[in-house]
Design a protein around this motif. Structure first.
Motif, PDB file in Angstrom:
ATOM      1  N   ILE A 213     -57.173   8.162-100.873  1.00  0.00           N
ATOM      2  CA  ILE A 213     -57.180   7.962-101.826  1.00  0.00           C
ATOM      3  C   ILE A 213     -57.085   6.508-102.059  1.00  0.00           C
ATOM      4  CG2 ILE A 213     -54.950   7.872-102.586  1.00  0.00           C
ATOM      5  CD1 ILE A 213     -54.601   8.167-105.285  1.00  0.00           C
ATOM      6  N   ASP A 214     -58.216   5.791-102.544  1.00  0.00           N
ATOM      7  CA  ASP A 214     -59.038   5.272-103.649  1.00  0.00           C
ATOM      8  C   ASP A 214     -58.083   3.958-103.718  1.00  0.00           C
ATOM      9  OD1 ASP A 214     -60.400   4.183-106.363  1.00  0.00           O
ATOM     10  OD2 ASP A 214     -60.617   6.655-105.415  1.00  0.00           O
ATOM     11  N   PRO A 215     -58.457   2.657-103.780  1.00  0.00           N
ATOM     12  CA  PRO A 215     -57.618   2.111-104.569  1.00  0.00           C
ATOM     13  C   PRO A 215     -56.913   1.721-106.235  1.00  0.00           C
ATOM     14  CG  PRO A 215     -58.082   0.826-103.246  1.00  0.00           C
ATOM     15  CD  PRO A 215     -59.368   1.765-102.931  1.00  0.00           C
ATOM     16  N   ILE A 216     -58.338   2.316-106.428  1.00  0.00           N
ATOM     17  CA  ILE A 216     -58.466   2.669-108.510  1.00  0.00           C
ATOM     18  C   ILE A 216     -58.243   3.640-108.257  1.00  0.00           C
ATOM     19  CG2 ILE A 216     -59.837   2.401-110.161  1.00  0.00           C
ATOM     20  CD1 ILE A 216     -59.300  -0.417-109.588  1.00  0.00           C
ATOM     21  N   SER A 217     -58.073   4.314-107.803  1.00  0.00           N
ATOM     22  CA  SER A 217     -57.924   5.554-108.447  1.00  0.00           C
ATOM     23  C   SER A 217     -55.574   5.896-108.006  1.00  0.00           C
ATOM     24  CB  SER A 217     -58.349   6.969-107.103  1.00  0.00           C
ATOM     25  OG  SER A 217     -59.673   7.186-107.774  1.00  0.00           O
ATOM     26  N   PHE A 218     -55.765   5.253-107.064  1.00  0.00           N
ATOM     27  CA  PHE A 218     -54.501   5.313-106.478  1.00  0.00           C
ATOM     28  C   PHE A 218     -53.164   4.613-107.876  1.00  0.00           C
ATOM     29  CE2 PHE A 218     -51.411   1.519-105.176  1.00  0.00           C
ATOM     30  CZ  PHE A 218     -49.831   2.540-105.022  1.00  0.00           C
ATOM     31  N   VAL A 219     -53.988   3.623-108.478  1.00  0.00           N
ATOM     32  CA  VAL A 219     -53.670   2.913-109.717  1.00  0.00           C
ATOM     33  C   VAL A 219     -53.305   3.707-110.829  1.00  0.00           C
ATOM     34  CG1 VAL A 219     -53.720   0.868-110.777  1.00  0.00           C
ATOM     35  CG2 VAL A 219     -54.032   0.667-108.624  1.00  0.00           C
ATOM     36  N   ARG A 220     -54.304   4.430-110.484  1.00  0.00           N
ATOM     37  CA  ARG A 220     -54.364   5.272-111.612  1.00  0.00           C
ATOM     38  C   ARG A 220     -53.333   6.487-112.234  1.00  0.00           C
ATOM     39  NH1 ARG A 220     -60.745   4.878-112.682  1.00  0.00           N
ATOM     40  NH2 ARG A 220     -60.872   3.452-114.912  1.00  0.00           N
ATOM     41  N   LYS A 221     -52.991   6.732-110.668  1.00  0.00           N
ATOM     42  CA  LYS A 221     -52.435   7.588-110.716  1.00  0.00           C
ATOM     43  C   LYS A 221     -50.604   7.453-110.553  1.00  0.00           C
ATOM     44  CE  LYS A 221     -50.913  11.216-106.796  1.00  0.00           C
ATOM     45  NZ  LYS A 221     -50.663  11.705-105.178  1.00  0.00           N
ATOM     46  N   THR A 222     -50.213   6.279-110.087  1.00  0.00           N
ATOM     47  CA  THR A 222     -49.820   5.922-110.343  1.00  0.00           C
ATOM     48  C   THR A 222     -48.680   5.218-111.439  1.00  0.00           C
ATOM     49  OG1 THR A 222     -49.895   3.857-108.964  1.00  0.00           O
ATOM     50  CG2 THR A 222     -48.875   5.466-107.546  1.00  0.00           C
ATOM     51  N   GLY A 223     -49.797   4.205-112.183  1.00  0.00           N
ATOM     52  CA  GLY A 223     -49.677   4.010-113.926  1.00  0.00           C
ATOM     53  C   GLY A 223     -50.423   4.326-114.683  1.00  0.00           C
ATOM     54  N   GLY A 224     -51.066   5.220-114.612  1.00  0.00           N
ATOM     55  CA  GLY A 224     -51.271   6.019-116.085  1.00  0.00           C
ATOM     56  C   GLY A 224     -52.760   6.170-115.763  1.00  0.00           C
ATOM     57  N   ASP A 225     -53.710   6.680-116.462  1.00  0.00           N
ATOM     58  CA  ASP A 225     -55.210   6.284-117.113  1.00  0.00           C
ATOM     59  C   ASP A 225     -55.540   4.738-117.727  1.00  0.00           C
ATOM     60  OD1 ASP A 225     -56.007   8.231-115.403  1.00  0.00           O
ATOM     61  OD2 ASP A 225     -56.099   9.507-117.328  1.00  0.00           O
ATOM     62  N   SER A 226     -54.433   5.536-118.628  1.00  0.00           N
ATOM     63  CA  SER A 226     -53.898   3.751-120.013  1.00  0.00           C
ATOM     64  C   SER A 226     -53.332   2.433-118.831  1.00  0.00           C
ATOM     65  CB  SER A 226     -53.592   4.050-120.944  1.00  0.00           C
ATOM     66  OG  SER A 226     -51.582   3.654-120.049  1.00  0.00           O
ATOM     67  N   TYR A 227     -53.477   2.497-117.373  1.00  0.00           N
ATOM     68  CA  TYR A 227     -52.913   0.880-116.926  1.00  0.00           C
ATOM     69  C   TYR A 227     -54.993   0.494-116.088  1.00  0.00           C
ATOM     70  CZ  TYR A 227     -50.120  -1.729-114.357  1.00  0.00           C
ATOM     71  OH  TYR A 227     -49.446  -2.905-113.465  1.00  0.00           O
ATOM     72  N   VAL A 228     -55.971   1.408-116.989  1.00  0.00           N
ATOM     73  CA  VAL A 228     -57.517   0.869-115.590  1.00  0.00           C
ATOM     74  C   VAL A 228     -57.814   1.261-116.955  1.00  0.00           C
ATOM     75  CG1 VAL A 228     -58.695   0.773-114.067  1.00  0.00           C
ATOM     76  CG2 VAL A 228     -55.935   0.659-113.615  1.00  0.00           C
TER      77      VAL A 228
END
Length: 375
Positions: A213-228
């Motif tokens: 999983i690419d880094p930004i998708s990983f952040v969105r998955k674990t933090g939520g779309d609003s996080y990015v």
């Protein structure tokens, strides 16, 4: 989206975090106790050993440091906020103002100075990011005095004044801080060279994860779309030893980023994908439990009364017609959820509603339910 992983630690950020931990007596074991619940026993054993090595490095570098030294206390003394702990040095070296392209200690210091000059030249305004940091925005509103910008941040009054004092002569104060840290940064860098496998091992772990999983998708998955809310096409990932149990993210809004047209992610060396995902789940459970507990008129009335003046259990019980034992348990639970501050007197415990904590909690509930509004 493309990405690259930086193989060297960012020495300025590493030194700040190391001194913050050491000055405030924050062992890595405390973080590991939380990690135990999020990973399987075998993975925990590996991470626990890694944390032990990192802690040994910290003690080796900081051996003989006077934790009560006024200058160290000024910059690294712990400020307790609603859900995080920070220090003045972290606010001065906030990661959104530095890039992972300059991992050398003094190169990063000079980069910060250059960024600050650019911020002042463009009349950018401080944009608070909850309790744990800030970014800058050119929202086209009329320029505002630096003091008023800092005054509007969700921070204790005394800390705002300290922050204003260092920010109004930022470059000189940053230089003072850098010279204070330099000997420790040099020792820490030498220790990192001797134990380079610690960084290499963590880098390799995340390299394997980002093949899935690419880094930004990983952040969105674990933090939520609003996080990015926005993100550039390129991402630079760094691994931190001293900031071992956190993920720090700064996404680049096209044409506005101070550090360039790429995103920054810094991942703690004692984290895994599973541990981050389970932390999010646990945070949601905590939020749900807190909301459920607040769903009672008398508990809300207690918070309202204690927001006006501090009080103690027996006094509140008598004025509200409640059993003293029940009141004691209620105050204790509200304190555990973080809604009350407690001050121990000679004969009794006094409580006061933590206004900042309550407001931050309600803000986080709103973000969780509806997300953040995209600019």
């Amino acid at each position: 989206m493309g990405y690259q992983i930086v193989q060297k630690p960012h020495m300025l950020l590493e030194t700040v975090r190391m001194l913050y931990r050491y000055i405030n007596g924050l062992p890595f074991q405390t973080d590991m106790n939380l990690t135990r619940e999020r990973v399987d026993p075998a993975t925990f054993a590996v991470l626990n050993r890694r944390a032990g090595w990192i802690q040994e490095i910290m003690y080796k570098v900081c051996k003989g440091v006077d934790q009560t030294d006024p200058m160290l206390q000024k910059y690294f003394g712990k400020l307790e906020l609603a859900d995080v702990s920070v220090c003045l040095a972290e606010y001065m070296t906030d990661f959104v103002c530095v890039s992972l392209k300059h991992t050398d200690f003094w190169a990063a210091v000079e980069e910060l100075k250059g960024n600050w000059r650019e911020i002042r030249r463009r009349d950018l305004r401080i944009c608070p990011n909850g309790n744990s940091g800030y970014s800058f925005t050119d929202d086209k509103s009329p320029p505002e005095d630096l003091f008023l910008q800092i005054k509007g941040m969700n921070l204790p009054a005394e800390f705002k004044l300290e922050l204003f004092e260092v920010m109004r002569d930022y470059e000189r104060n940053l230089q003072e801080l850098a010279l204070l840290m330099e000997p420790y940064a040099q020792k820490l860098e030498e220790c990192y060279r001797q134990e380079s496998w610690l960084i290499d091992e963590a880098v390799e772990h995340w390299r394997r994860e980002f093949e899935k999983i690419d880094p930004i998708s990983f952040v969105r998955k674990t933090g939520g779309d609003s996080y990015v809310p926005y993100a550039a096409e390129e991402t630079i990932v760094g691994v931190s030893l001293m900031n071992s149990h956190q993920v720090i993210v700064a996404t680049a809004e096209p044409g506005k980023s101070l550090w360039g047209e790429y995103n920054i992610i810094i991942i703690g060396a004692c984290l895994t994908v599973d541990s981050i995902a389970k932390k999010k789940s646990r945070d949601m459970e905590h939020m749900g439990a807190a909301l459920k507990y607040l769903g009672d008129r008398k508990r809300l009335e207690i918070l309202r009364r204690l927001s006006q003046e501090q009080g103690y259990g027996l006094e509140l019980a008598e004025s509200m017609g409640m059993d003293s034992g029940n009141m004691s348990r209620t105050l204790s639970q509200l304190h555990q959820f973080g809604f009350l501050k407690q001050e121990k007197g000679s004969l009794r415990n006094y409580y006061k509603t933590d206004r900042e904590a309550v407001l931050e909690f309600l803000q986080q509930v709103g973000k969780t339910i509806v997300g953040e509004e995209k600019q």
